[in-house]
Design a protein around this motif. Structure first.
Motif, PDB file in Angstrom:
ATOM      1  N   ASP A 139       4.289  22.576   4.050  1.00  0.00           N
ATOM      2  CA  ASP A 139       3.409  22.677   5.215  1.00  0.00           C
ATOM      3  C   ASP A 139       2.808  24.080   5.267  1.00  0.00           C
ATOM      4  OD1 ASP A 139       3.820  20.035   6.067  1.00  0.00           O
ATOM      5  OD2 ASP A 139       5.684  20.596   7.081  1.00  0.00           O
ATOM      6  N   VAL A 140       1.799  24.282   4.433  1.00  0.00           N
ATOM      7  CA  VAL A 140       1.130  25.586   4.335  1.00  0.00           C
ATOM      8  C   VAL A 140      -0.381  25.362   4.432  1.00  0.00           C
ATOM      9  CG1 VAL A 140       2.952  26.734   3.016  1.00  0.00           C
ATOM     10  CG2 VAL A 140       1.202  25.420   1.807  1.00  0.00           C
ATOM     11  N   PRO A 141      -1.134  26.416   4.766  1.00  0.00           N
ATOM     12  CA  PRO A 141      -2.552  26.211   5.089  1.00  0.00           C
ATOM     13  C   PRO A 141      -3.476  25.924   3.916  1.00  0.00           C
ATOM     14  CG  PRO A 141      -1.893  28.492   5.530  1.00  0.00           C
ATOM     15  CD  PRO A 141      -0.671  27.757   5.102  1.00  0.00           C
ATOM     16  N   ASP A 142      -3.134  26.345   2.710  1.00  0.00           N
ATOM     17  CA  ASP A 142      -4.085  26.131   1.609  1.00  0.00           C
ATOM     18  C   ASP A 142      -3.382  26.116   0.254  1.00  0.00           C
ATOM     19  OD1 ASP A 142      -3.693  28.856   0.850  1.00  0.00           O
ATOM     20  OD2 ASP A 142      -5.104  29.447   2.416  1.00  0.00           O
TER      21      ASP A 142
ATOM     22  N   SER B 290       0.745  27.352  -3.960  1.00  0.00           N
ATOM     23  CA  SER B 290       1.032  27.816  -5.305  1.00  0.00           C
ATOM     24  C   SER B 290       2.099  28.915  -5.290  1.00  0.00           C
ATOM     25  CB  SER B 290      -0.281  28.294  -5.924  1.00  0.00           C
ATOM     26  OG  SER B 290      -0.051  28.925  -7.113  1.00  0.00           O
ATOM     27  N   VAL B 291       2.010  29.807  -4.291  1.00  0.00           N
ATOM     28  CA  VAL B 291       3.010  30.879  -4.177  1.00  0.00           C
ATOM     29  C   VAL B 291       4.403  30.274  -3.963  1.00  0.00           C
ATOM     30  CG1 VAL B 291       3.791  32.803  -2.707  1.00  0.00           C
ATOM     31  CG2 VAL B 291       1.362  32.599  -3.316  1.00  0.00           C
TER      32      VAL B 291
ATOM     33  N   GLU C 237      -1.761  19.102   6.839  1.00  0.00           N
ATOM     34  CA  GLU C 237      -2.322  20.467   6.867  1.00  0.00           C
ATOM     35  C   GLU C 237      -2.890  20.842   5.500  1.00  0.00           C
ATOM     36  OE1 GLU C 237       0.561  23.478   7.797  1.00  0.00           O
ATOM     37  OE2 GLU C 237      -0.960  25.051   7.999  1.00  0.00           O
ATOM     38  N   LEU C 238      -2.082  20.682   4.471  1.00  0.00           N
ATOM     39  CA  LEU C 238      -2.490  21.100   3.125  1.00  0.00           C
ATOM     40  C   LEU C 238      -3.525  20.143   2.532  1.00  0.00           C
ATOM     41  CD1 LEU C 238      -2.088  23.014   0.753  1.00  0.00           C
ATOM     42  CD2 LEU C 238      -0.039  21.714   0.107  1.00  0.00           C
ATOM     43  N   PHE C 239      -3.341  18.848   2.743  1.00  0.00           N
ATOM     44  CA  PHE C 239      -4.245  17.866   2.129  1.00  0.00           C
ATOM     45  C   PHE C 239      -5.644  17.959   2.746  1.00  0.00           C
ATOM     46  CE2 PHE C 239      -5.771  13.565   1.022  1.00  0.00           C
ATOM     47  CZ  PHE C 239      -5.453  13.559  -0.329  1.00  0.00           C
ATOM     48  N   VAL C 240      -5.707  18.154   4.060  1.00  0.00           N
ATOM     49  CA  VAL C 240      -7.018  18.266   4.708  1.00  0.00           C
ATOM     50  C   VAL C 240      -7.725  19.539   4.238  1.00  0.00           C
ATOM     51  CG1 VAL C 240      -8.162  18.628   6.934  1.00  0.00           C
ATOM     52  CG2 VAL C 240      -6.408  16.859   6.719  1.00  0.00           C
TER      53      VAL C 240
ATOM     54  N   ALA D  73      -7.016  17.684  -5.107  1.00  0.00           N
ATOM     55  CA  ALA D  73      -6.799  18.634  -6.206  1.00  0.00           C
ATOM     56  C   ALA D  73      -5.484  19.387  -6.047  1.00  0.00           C
ATOM     57  CB  ALA D  73      -7.962  19.628  -6.267  1.00  0.00           C
ATOM     58  N   VAL D  74      -5.005  19.464  -4.809  1.00  0.00           N
ATOM     59  CA  VAL D  74      -3.777  20.224  -4.573  1.00  0.00           C
ATOM     60  C   VAL D  74      -2.552  19.520  -5.181  1.00  0.00           C
ATOM     61  CG1 VAL D  74      -3.065  19.218  -2.349  1.00  0.00           C
ATOM     62  CG2 VAL D  74      -2.681  21.653  -2.788  1.00  0.00           C
ATOM     63  N   LEU D  75      -2.698  18.222  -5.500  1.00  0.00           N
ATOM     64  CA  LEU D  75      -1.567  17.473  -6.070  1.00  0.00           C
ATOM     65  C   LEU D  75      -1.389  17.760  -7.564  1.00  0.00           C
ATOM     66  CD1 LEU D  75      -2.354  13.993  -4.444  1.00  0.00           C
ATOM     67  CD2 LEU D  75      -0.826  15.767  -3.557  1.00  0.00           C
ATOM     68  N   GLU D  76      -2.489  18.149  -8.187  1.00  0.00           N
ATOM     69  CA  GLU D  76      -2.505  18.249  -9.654  1.00  0.00           C
ATOM     70  C   GLU D  76      -1.468  19.244 -10.205  1.00  0.00           C
ATOM     71  OE1 GLU D  76      -3.423  19.258 -13.569  1.00  0.00           O
ATOM     72  OE2 GLU D  76      -3.909  20.643 -11.934  1.00  0.00           O
TER      73      GLU D  76
END
Ligand code: C5P
Length: 256
Positions: A34-37, A42-43, A60-63, A68-71
């Motif tokens: 549950d992070v903003p971006d 990645s961190v 939060e992250l998906f919106v 692409a965040v899943l890759e």
């Protein structure tokens, strides 16, 4: 051997058979990103990569970052829980489930409160998908206590409402549920070993509950019959997230 059979029974997403309790615990802990971006994800991923095997991407992250965040998660070999908590008319939810299935995730949530027609449409949308995610119906959010539940016009306790929704979902062909640690025993009795029970609201002893109301420790939730534990802030907001995850994994391994 006992661990193996528990694992095979309660957690369908597993890798090669092992009897190591620490590894079995690792396969049942899902970290909520549950992070903003994507940068913040990645961190965290860099810090938790070696310790954890499952990650949950929520609204939060998906919106903010999109599919692409899943890759990077999948590229690193992790399992992914896409927690979109879909709740709309059956046709719209079916379309969203089909879209999500194309992303290759392992678990996907819909809201049980969408009703039997919506749940059946979500389930049917996965027919013919080569590698479908397991659908989980969210019962009553773990942030809701009796007052919150009553305030939306439901004249039942959270536990009664969870059971009602789970029975309805089961009849609609759903085999996975999200509930609080306090309802795991009842839902395990309802589903038997076939059900996948995914449990947020997990707090190590003495940990801050935050907005969560119906909480329990990792050991309590596992002993009650949880398939997977979802842990967010106790890991992601710790000074050393990997160390916090290790401590939870040790508690889980001991409980197994
Ligand atoms: O930080 P924390 O451990 O409370 O995070 C719990 C995670 O589980 C959050 O990502 C939240 O969206 C999710 N969740 C929940 N209650 C539900 C379903 C999902 O807390 N009923």
């Amino acid at each position: 051997m006992l661990y193996d059979s528990i694992m095979q029974t309660f957690a369908p997403h597993r890798s090669p058979v092992t009897a190591d309790p620490r590894e079995l615990a690792r396969r049942r802990l899902i970290v909520a990103l549950d992070v903003p971006d994507a940068g913040a994800a990645s961190v965290l991923l860099d810090r938790l990569d070696d310790t954890c095997a499952w990650f949950k991407v929520g609204l939060e992250l998906f919106v903010a970052s999109g599919p692409a965040v899943l890759e990077p998660l999948m590229r690193r070999g992790h399992h992914v829980f896409l927690d979109l908590k879909l709740h709309d008319i059956p046709n719209t939810v079916a379309g969203a489930v089909r879209s999500a299935a194309g992303l290759g995730v392992d678990l996907l949530t819909v809201h049980a409160a969408g009703g039997p027609a919506m749940l059946a449409a979500a389930r049917d949308a996965l027919a013919g998908v080569a590698r479908p995610p397991e659908l989980l119906a969210v019962t009553v959010l773990t942030s809701m206590d009796a007052g919150q539940v009553n305030s939306i016009g439901i004249d039942r306790s959270p536990a009664e409402q969870v059971e009602l929704l789970a029975k309805m979902g089961w009849a609609a062909g759903i085999r996975g549920f999200v509930c609080s640690p306090q309802e795991v025993v009842a839902l395990r009795a309802l589903t038997g070993p076939e059900g996948t029970l995914v449990i947020p609201g997990i707090r190590p002893a003495g940990g801050a509950a935050g907005d969560q109301k119906r909480v329990a420790t990792p050991a309590e939730a596992l002993r009650a019959g949880a398939s997977y534990l979802v842990v967010g802030r106790p890991i992601t907001q710790a000074a050393d997230p990997a160390k916090a995850a290790e401590a939870i994994l040790e508690e889980m391994a001991a409980a197994l």
